[in-house]
Design a protein around this motif. Structure first.
Motif, PDB file in Angstrom:
ATOM      1  N   GLU A  22       0.836  -1.205   0.000  1.00 17.72           N
ATOM      2  CA  GLU A  22       0.000   0.000   0.000  1.00 17.72           C
ATOM      3  C   GLU A  22       0.871   1.255   0.000  1.00 17.72           C
ATOM      4  O   GLU A  22       1.924   1.299   0.630  1.00 17.72           O
ATOM      5  N   LYS A  24       1.601   4.592   1.440  1.00 21.11           N
ATOM      6  CA  LYS A  24       1.265   5.303   2.670  1.00 21.11           C
ATOM      7  C   LYS A  24       2.436   6.172   3.084  1.00 21.11           C
ATOM      8  O   LYS A  24       3.569   5.960   2.631  1.00 21.11           O
ATOM      9  N   SER A  44      -1.029  -3.068   7.700  1.00 18.27           N
ATOM     10  CA  SER A  44      -1.934  -2.194   6.964  1.00 18.27           C
ATOM     11  C   SER A  44      -3.351  -2.438   7.463  1.00 18.27           C
ATOM     12  O   SER A  44      -3.632  -3.462   8.086  1.00 18.27           O
TER      13      SER A  44
END
Length: 103
Positions: A22, A24, A44
């Motif tokens: 992801e 981030k 996550s």
């Protein structure tokens, strides 16, 4: 056959891609705790939503970003990382600054 659109190479078979995690915000490497760094690297949210992810096209060696729904697995958009990131982090310079800090 599932197809993913690579921003560089166009529509390709999903088997040509590798999931990269992801997208981030990275914690400050000079001030974060080991726990904060572990949370960033390994954990996550596991919720149903549209997430922004890193993907790698293996044949061309190209990293890009995709927006995908976690429940339906539908890919809404793929794009070059330059659309999201406009600054580069110089980890070598950061490491040099850390080494100069008094203990």
């Amino acid at each position: 056959m599932k197809i993913m659109n690579c921003p560089l190479n166009g529509p390709r078979n999903i088997s040509e891609f590798v999931y990269g995690g992801e997208v981030k915000a990275m914690p400050n490497i000079l001030t974060c705790t080991d726990r904060e760094w572990a949370d960033y690297v390994f954990y996550s949210e596991n919720t149903i939503r549209v997430i922004t992810e890193w993907w790698f096209h293996s044949p061309s060696g190209y990293w890009f970003i995709a927006e995908r729904h976690t429940a339906t697995d539908e890919i809404f958009k793929t794009y070059d990382p330059s659309e999201l990131f406009n600054q580069r982090i110089d980890f070598e310079a950061t490491s040099a600054l850390e080494a100069e800090k008094p203990v």
